[in-house]
Design a protein around this motif. Structure first.
Motif: not given
Length: 498
Positions: A196-205
């Motif tokens: 979930l953390s990696a997906l969340a930072i990808a959304e912000l990217a």
């Protein structure tokens, strides 16, 4: 249409009936195989999310799109790429509470530490964005006065980033920031426990302006996704943080293709305390360096060696600190230690402690699961201090990766070095002494990629974080880490002297 993470994950990720999509070449989509992983809160054993997982076909699609997108991205000036990373850092700081909540929910990380990890993720983006415009090539003279050689640093192309579960947000940033700022595309494979953390930072990217196709986040089995990434002919560099077993597999597959890899693997850090040290400061650092992230850190203090004349006193100081630690709800501001990340991790800690006790080790404090109330669910283990430990015990030889600290007495500098170096690992070492000459001698004698003198960890962004032995090869951070994401090209130029 699949929704991005912020649409389906609240502060504590509590929508298990909705399947969270993966990020495939900048687009939110379901994995082509239809498989789903259930994400568990290790403090409660509740399912907090369902995440779509990728397969070989998804890897092939992600890499193919990355190849296309990277060609344009490489032509963007370094200052333009840095601007995107600076925007990403700003967005991470904007969403700090939400991101910290995800870490609390999927990993059981105490909220104070979760906020620090969010800060580290933003920091990686800021750091690499800040230094990229200072990184130039070289102009070298040749044998003729009308010739020069230009040494250029160019992006590799498509990077595979494979990250573990213990720092899932910070390590995602640690891989994607240097990859993107140097002009590469990156395909990230997060750990099965904490996607979930990696997906969340990808959304912000994406919000920050990372072009479509340049970034993918593909949850799934390591044996499937990781292997498919390393074997894909378009992947030019693999950067991985994780276990020795996984690192060996990656290195084997990369060797078949002759591509560079960076592997940050396990650790078995010694923490050495001499009688002349500031014992209060050393005890505080010994516990903090062991208990960060509940002991689930590759740089953690895994073995404490104390000069015999102060052994009993120092052991008592550590025991008192461990016994006073607040164990409980990781969302509580007062909590200092949360649960283990999974039942498998908890069972491994119990196995290692049990073997040590069977071999004669004495439990000074801890050594059991807490029980009653909220502790009847979840993967809890009390902070544990072991004494009278034999050197061949698993607790001194294997990476425990948990809240367990063996303490051993030594007599003199030579024995301390021999004990510290008696390991297949070589990531970090810690040394407390007021004798400057001794500190310098031991900094040369200790076989590890990092030596911390009179301070605890962790490492800092402008350093170089790399291990020796089975702790890996290559490394992360600083200008030396950034260099791994680029390759050199020599251009020989001649011109008319008239």
């Amino acid at each position: 249409m699949p929704m991005p993470p912020s649409s389906i994950t609240g502060r504590f990720c509590s929508m298990p009936d909705t399947t969270q999509p993966l990020l495939l070449a900048g687009r939110w989509s379901e994995g082509s195989g239809g498989a789903v992983d259930e994400i568990e809160n290790p403090a409660t054993e509740e399912i907090i999310a369902r995440v779509s997982t990728a397969n070989d076909a998804d890897v092939e699609s992600a890499v193919a799109e990355a190849v296309r997108a990277q060609k344009s991205w490489a032509r963007v000036p370094a200052a333009g790429r840095a601007a995107v990373l600076h925007r990403l850092a700003t967005l991470i700081e904007r969403d700090a509470d939400r991101l910290a909540g995800i870490l609390v929910a999927e990993l059981g990380k105490p909220i104070i530490e979760a906020r620090a990890e969010v800060g580290a993720a933003a920091g990686f983006c800021q750091f690499f964005a800040g230094i990229i415009t200072t990184q130039g090539g070289e102009v070298l003279p040749l044998s003729s006065p009308s010739q020069e050689m230009w040494l250029r640093r160019e992006p590799i192309g498509v990077v595979a980033g494979i990250i573990p579960w213990n720092f899932p947000l910070a390590l995602a940033a640690r891989k994607l920031a240097p990859a993107l700022v140097t002009g590469n595309a990156i395909v990230l494979k997060p750990a099965e426990l904490t996607p979930l953390s990696a997906l969340a930072i990808a959304e912000l990217a994406i919000e920050a302006g990372v072009p479509e196709g340049l970034l993918s986040v593909l949850p799934g089995r390591g044996a499937v996704i990781g292997t498919a990434l390393v074997q894909n002919p378009a992947i030019g560099f693999v950067t991985m943080t994780g276990s020795v077993r996984a690192g060996r597999s990656i290195l084997h597959n990369a060797a078949d293709r002759i591509i560079p890899v960076s592997l940050e693997l396990g650790g078995k850090a010694p923490f050495i305390v001499f009688a002349d040290a500031d014992l209060d400061a050393a005890a505080e650092a010994a516990i903090a360096t062991r208990m960060m992230n509940n002991g689930q850190a590759c740089v953690a203090n895994e073995r404490t060696y104390v000069e015999r004349s102060v052994f009993d006193e120092f052991t008592a100081r550590m025991a008192a600190r461990l016994e006073s630690m607040v164990i409980g709800d990781p969302a509580d501001e007062a909590t200092q230690a949360g649960p283990k990340a999974s039942n498998a991790e908890l069972l491994n800690v119990e196995r290692i402690v049990g073997a040590a006790v069977d071999a004669g080790a004495r439990i000074v404090t801890g050594g059991e699961r807490p029980s009653g109330g909220a502790f009847d669910r979840g993967y809890w283990y009390r902070p544990t201090l072991l004494a009278d430990v034999s050197n061949d015990s698993p607790v001194l030889q294997e990476e425990v990766f948990g809240p367990v600290l063996p303490v051993v007495a030594f007599d003199g500098e030579e024995q301390a070095v021999a004990m510290a170096n008696d390991t297949v690992y070589g990531l970090s070492s810690y040394l407390y002494t007021e004798n400057f000459s001794r500190a310098m001698r031991m900094s040369h004698s200790l076989r590890s990629g990092e030596v911390f003198i009179n301070r605890g960890g962790p490492e800092e962004m402008n350093g170089f974080h790399g291990g020796w032995g089975e702790s890996g090869l290559g490394g992360d951070d600083g200008t030396h880490g950034l260099e791994l994401y680029r390759r050199k090209k020599s251009v020989y130029a001649a011109w008319s002297a008239s």
